[in-house]
Motif scaffolding. Sequence first.
Motif, mmCIF file in Angstrom:
data_model
loop_
_atom_site.group_PDB
_atom_site.id
_atom_site.type_symbol
_atom_site.label_atom_id
_atom_site.label_comp_id
_atom_site.label_asym_id
_atom_site.label_seq_id
_atom_site.Cartn_x
_atom_site.Cartn_y
_atom_site.Cartn_z
ATOM 1 N N ARG A 142 35.465 -2.824 13.572
ATOM 2 C CA ARG A 142 37.047 -2.208 13.602
ATOM 3 C C ARG A 142 37.994 -3.374 14.245
ATOM 4 N N THR A 143 37.560 -4.321 14.297
ATOM 5 C CA THR A 143 38.277 -5.579 15.440
ATOM 6 C C THR A 143 39.082 -6.331 14.037
ATOM 7 N N ASP B 117 26.247 -0.201 18.357
ATOM 8 C CA ASP B 117 27.842 -0.798 18.677
ATOM 9 C C ASP B 117 28.427 -1.557 17.757
ATOM 10 N N GLU C 202 32.502 -1.001 16.178
ATOM 11 C CA GLU C 202 33.474 -1.227 17.042
ATOM 12 C C GLU C 202 33.551 -3.160 17.019
#
Length: 333
Positions: free
Chosen positions: A290-291, A284, A287
């Motif tokens: 990507r923030t 994970d 994810e």
Amino acid sequence: MSDGVSDAEGVRPVRAGRRTVRIRRPGKVLFPGGEGAEEYTKGDLVDYHRAAAPFMLPHLRGRPLMLDRRPDGLAGPTFMQKNTPESYPEWITRVEVAKEGGTVCHTVCDDTATLLYLVDQASITFHRWLSRAAPIERIGRPDRLVFDLDPAEDDFGTVREAARLLGELLDELKLPTALMTTGSRGLHVIVPLNGDDAFDDVRAFAREVADTLADTHPDRLTTAARKKERGDRLYLDVQRNAYAQTAVAPGSVRALPGAPVAAPVSWDQLDEPKLHARRWTVADAVEQLRTDPWAGLPRRGRALGPARRRLAALRGLPARPDDQARSATAASG
């Protein structure tokens, strides 16, 4: 995510830009499962790094690497690789840097193809220099300063508290900061620099900051290098800020059960109850990457001169003569 057919004992071709990287034995287990930890294969690591490459490469390009290689997985021997093997493809960037009594030819990861090739070589963790080798004249002047918050026990609460205290002090010094889980037990607090100062000067400044904080909170924090002198206090480690020393790269996997990842985080996330040093894994972490948790960092790093003067004032000490000279030069200009 592959561009061809493979099996556990075969070869999986993976496209990376203009190149195709051959992944050998993609089904080989590098991270065994059990006791709550997921199992991950070399192919899983390739998939993770292919997805993470856009976020990892800006922190790897131009920097000499030390690679933690585990050809037989976590249960096998460890190879901490500095010298680039002659067998590596010619298209992989290398840089020859000075060491005591000679030189070392380090690997540099400038593109996705190199990243995947190194994963095929069972490189688990990418440890990067804090300076860049392009141009080579900059190799002795870091553009990153790292504080490693190392707890005496696996207690993230003490790490969280130390990060807040350190962040407040660096704010007083008007230095921008970035926060990263280490994927192990602690956090890194990173300060982007403009690369004007030599390693010795940067480490001396980092030590002064750490000493200032430890002197203010002697029951909780320490700068003692020897473990027996730390007791149950958190260690403010600044030893990575030296020539030829390294720090784990953002997005890098750690060689621990479950394949945790060193993940950039925002300062707001420090307050999240679920946050801990191994919060994200290869399952994970993309994810989180990507923030863009470091989006607020300035594009250009800071000079240390003004921060040194502010720190000296806080400690009740005179400013260094060279900092005074720089300040006078800037004022006259």
